[in-house]
Write a protein that holds these residues in place. Structure first.
Motif, short mmCIF file in Angstrom:
data_model
loop_
_atom_site.label_atom_id
_atom_site.label_comp_id
_atom_site.label_asym_id
_atom_site.label_seq_id
_atom_site.Cartn_x
_atom_site.Cartn_y
_atom_site.Cartn_z
N PHE A 293 1.87 8.31 1.37
CA PHE A 293 3.25 8.31 1.75
C PHE A 293 4.37 9.27 0.96
O PHE A 293 4.67 10.06 1.53
N ALA A 294 4.12 9.22 -0.49
CA ALA A 294 4.99 10.20 -1.18
C ALA A 294 4.43 11.57 -1.33
O ALA A 294 5.39 12.41 -0.87
N HIS A 295 3.13 12.02 -0.94
CA HIS A 295 2.77 13.43 -0.63
C HIS A 295 3.08 13.67 0.76
O HIS A 295 3.56 14.84 0.99
N LEU A 296 3.21 12.78 1.75
CA LEU A 296 3.44 13.13 3.02
C LEU A 296 4.93 13.47 3.03
O LEU A 296 5.42 14.31 3.78
N THR B 280 0.83 -1.26 0.10
CA THR B 280 0.07 -0.19 -0.25
C THR B 280 0.90 1.31 0.04
O THR B 280 2.10 1.20 0.60
N GLY B 281 0.31 2.21 -0.48
CA GLY B 281 0.98 3.64 -0.53
C GLY B 281 0.43 4.63 0.26
O GLY B 281 0.63 5.81 0.04
N ASP B 282 -0.39 4.42 1.38
CA ASP B 282 -0.96 5.17 1.83
C ASP B 282 -1.13 4.83 3.17
O ASP B 282 -1.44 3.53 3.61
N VAL C 61 -5.09 4.77 14.21
CA VAL C 61 -6.11 5.77 13.72
C VAL C 61 -6.14 6.89 13.99
O VAL C 61 -6.45 7.99 13.54
N LEU C 62 -5.75 7.25 15.40
CA LEU C 62 -5.59 8.51 15.95
C LEU C 62 -4.39 9.18 15.36
O LEU C 62 -4.44 10.19 14.95
N ALA C 63 -3.35 8.43 14.99
CA ALA C 63 -2.23 9.19 14.27
C ALA C 63 -2.60 9.52 12.93
O ALA C 63 -2.05 10.41 12.66
N CYS C 64 -3.23 8.59 12.28
CA CYS C 64 -4.14 9.13 10.84
C CYS C 64 -4.62 10.24 10.93
O CYS C 64 -4.27 11.28 10.06
N GLY C 65 -5.48 10.58 11.69
CA GLY C 65 -6.18 11.57 11.93
C GLY C 65 -5.24 12.82 12.16
O GLY C 65 -5.48 13.92 11.60
N LEU C 66 -4.31 12.96 13.23
CA LEU C 66 -3.50 13.95 13.39
C LEU C 66 -2.67 14.05 12.22
O LEU C 66 -2.32 15.44 12.06
N GLY D 72 -2.46 17.40 5.52
CA GLY D 72 -3.44 17.54 4.80
C GLY D 72 -3.70 16.14 3.85
O GLY D 72 -4.16 16.35 2.71
N THR D 73 -2.80 15.26 3.91
CA THR D 73 -2.66 14.12 3.31
C THR D 73 -2.35 12.82 4.03
O THR D 73 -1.94 12.87 5.04
#
Length: 506
Positions: free
Chosen positions: A174-177, A111-113, A159-164, A170-171
């Protein structure tokens, strides 16, 4: 294939589907690795939504490499399940659950996300929860409950880390992060998020003290599923750590690397000393899995190209030797009729098994001329070259842990294979039940022969992680542009297309 195996059919047909699934997965993984061998990054955009707005599956050298390791482990585990029938568990869809577990692991590596990494974890964990308690023995239920609670807590934090992360950057791609974190530079919020992710993946990867669940869980599992759990599941956490801290959060690595060096040093020693305290086959080996997680954290904490190359090489060796040791343990327990390593006298009865175990023991301890020596020497060399006080502490812990590991595994060899036979032996199992263990041991030997080629490939993969090839492969070379709204649709604010900007940059 897992869904197909739910259909009413005989064991032979279901076993054939399970084996076909494992072989086809290995073939696909091998083809994927060959396609990215020269550094290409493959991207599949689900629903034709472009990255970073849609879900993408990606494969670079690291992802494809881990996919192959998982496929090999899945094939060995499936083979072991086929030659050791377990009617009670098979009646409750053992092969289907194993297939779902394999699918979740493959998705984790491809996965890339970040959010879909969580989804992959859940696919993997739902199957692993069922497999952990399938059979309903007292030991399984006790240890399975601990395993489930720990992983549910880690998943909630993820899940909390994904929201933060989405709120701050704003993304979630992985690549955009990686692009967004580079634009921000050193940032306290990003550092806090990265530490939270480190704790989540440290729990998944069984780093001390968050890996307390592992030594009791793996011995309670059936041999086949326990082999895959031990070989791969902690490596999923290790892969996530590598991906996040070499691709995404690279602007201010000092704090994560310091934490990884500390956790890795303690975990190496904790796992090795735990081996000395155990007297049952898979209990000893479970602590060896914990110790191996510490070596991965040690290499990642150093963070240099040489250390990353050594870490990836060590991952391959660890997967192969762990699978081999757990399969050998299953054969030994069946031959002796007990889990205790003090059965004695099996050197004459099982000379090939004794030789295979000795090879794997020396590989785990890191003695020459094994593949374990090549990988651990590269790790220690990277630590010495780093030269920081904390790196020297980690190097010392790595050497001490290897020495203690050698002592613990030689005690097992002496206790089980050496001396005069005592007690009555159960009826010998068919020869075919030993073949998966011997095949895995042959793979361990092959890694020693091909150690130079392995280091060469992992060196190339490590150089990819430190470059921007992954980002360019996923997002292209141009800026990320918000696409135009589809013709005729209204925006959430009620504006027409003509009133909307033609596109822009986030």
């Amino acid at each position: 294939m897992g869904i197909l195996m739910l259909a009413p059919m005989g064991r032979r047909a279901r076993a054939g589907l399970a084996l076909a699934a494992a072989l086809l997965t290995l073939l696909c993984s091998a083809l994927l690795l060959s396609a990215v061998w020269n550094g290409a990054v493959l991207v599949s955009e689900l629903g034709a939504w472009p990255a970073p707005f849609g879900i993408v599956m990606t494969a670079d050298r690291l992802g494809a490499f881990m996919s192959v390791l998982a496929s090999v482990s899945a094939l060995l585990a499936t083979w072991a399940a086929l030659v050791n029938p377990d009617p009670a568990r098979e009646r409750h869809h053992l092969f289907t659950l194993m297939a779902v577990l394999f699918a979740g692991v493959q998705m984790s590596f491809l996965t890339g996300d970040l959010f879909n990494l969580f989804v992959a974890f859940e696919v993997m964990l739902v199957a692993s929860y069922a497999l952990a308690v399938l059979g309903s023995t007292r030991e399984q239920l006790r240890e399975g409950f601990r395993y489930i609670v720990m992983n549910l807590a880690a998943s909630a934090l993820l899940v909390l880390a994904c929201g933060l992360t989405y709120g701050a950057l704003g993304t979630l791609n992985f690549a955009h992060l990686a692009q967004r974190s580079a634009e921000l530079g050193p940032n306290a919020t990003v550092n806090a998020i990265s530490v939270l992710l480190l704790l989540v993946f440290a729990a998944k990867g069984a780093l001390f003290p968050l890996g307390f669940w592992l030594p009791g869980t793996y011995p309670a599992l059936p041999a086949a599923t326990g082999t895959f759990f031990a070989a791969i599941l902690t490596k999923v956490g290790a892969y996530a750590l590598i991906r996040v801290f070499t691709t995404v959060f690279t602007e201010d690595p000092a704090l994560p690397q310091t934490l990884l060096l500390i956790l890795g040093s303690v975990t190496m020693l904790y796992g090795a000393l735990g081996m000395l305290s155990q007297r049952e086959w898979r209990s000893v080996l479970s602590f060896a899995v914990v110790s191996s997680a510490g070596y991965v954290a040690f290499g990642l904490g150093l963070g240099t190209p040489l250390a990353l190359r050594a870490t990836l090489s060590y991952l391959a060796v660890s997967v192969a030797v762990t699978a081999a040791l757990f399969l050998i343990a299953a054969v030994a327990e069946r031959a002796a009729g007990t889990r205790n390593v003090r059965a004695r006298g099996f050197l004459d009865e099982r000379p090939w098994l004794a030789g295979a175990f000795l090879l794997c023991a020396l590989t785990t301890a890191g003695l020459p001329p094994t593949a374990g020596f090549i990988a651990k020497f590269a790790l220690v060399q990277a630590g010495v070259q780093s030269g920081t006080p904390l790196a020297w502490v980690a190097v010392t812990c790595a050497l001490l842990a290897s020495l203690v590991t050698l002592l613990a595994l030689l005690n097992v060899w002496r206790g089980f294979f050496w001396g005069e036979a005592t007690g009555t032996r159960p009826a010998p199992a068919p020869r075919g039940t030993r073949l998966p263990a011997y095949a895995a041991s042959a793979l361990v030997a092959a890694l020693a022969v091909g150690g130079g080629s392995l280091l060469s490939f992992t060196g190339a993969a490590a150089s990819d992680l430190r470059g921007d090839g992954y980002v360019r492969g996923v997002l292209g070379t141009g800026p990320v542009v918000i696409p135009d709204a589809p013709a005729g649709e209204q925006s959430d604010a009620g504006q027409s297309d003509a009133e909307q900007p033609a596109g822009g940059q986030p």
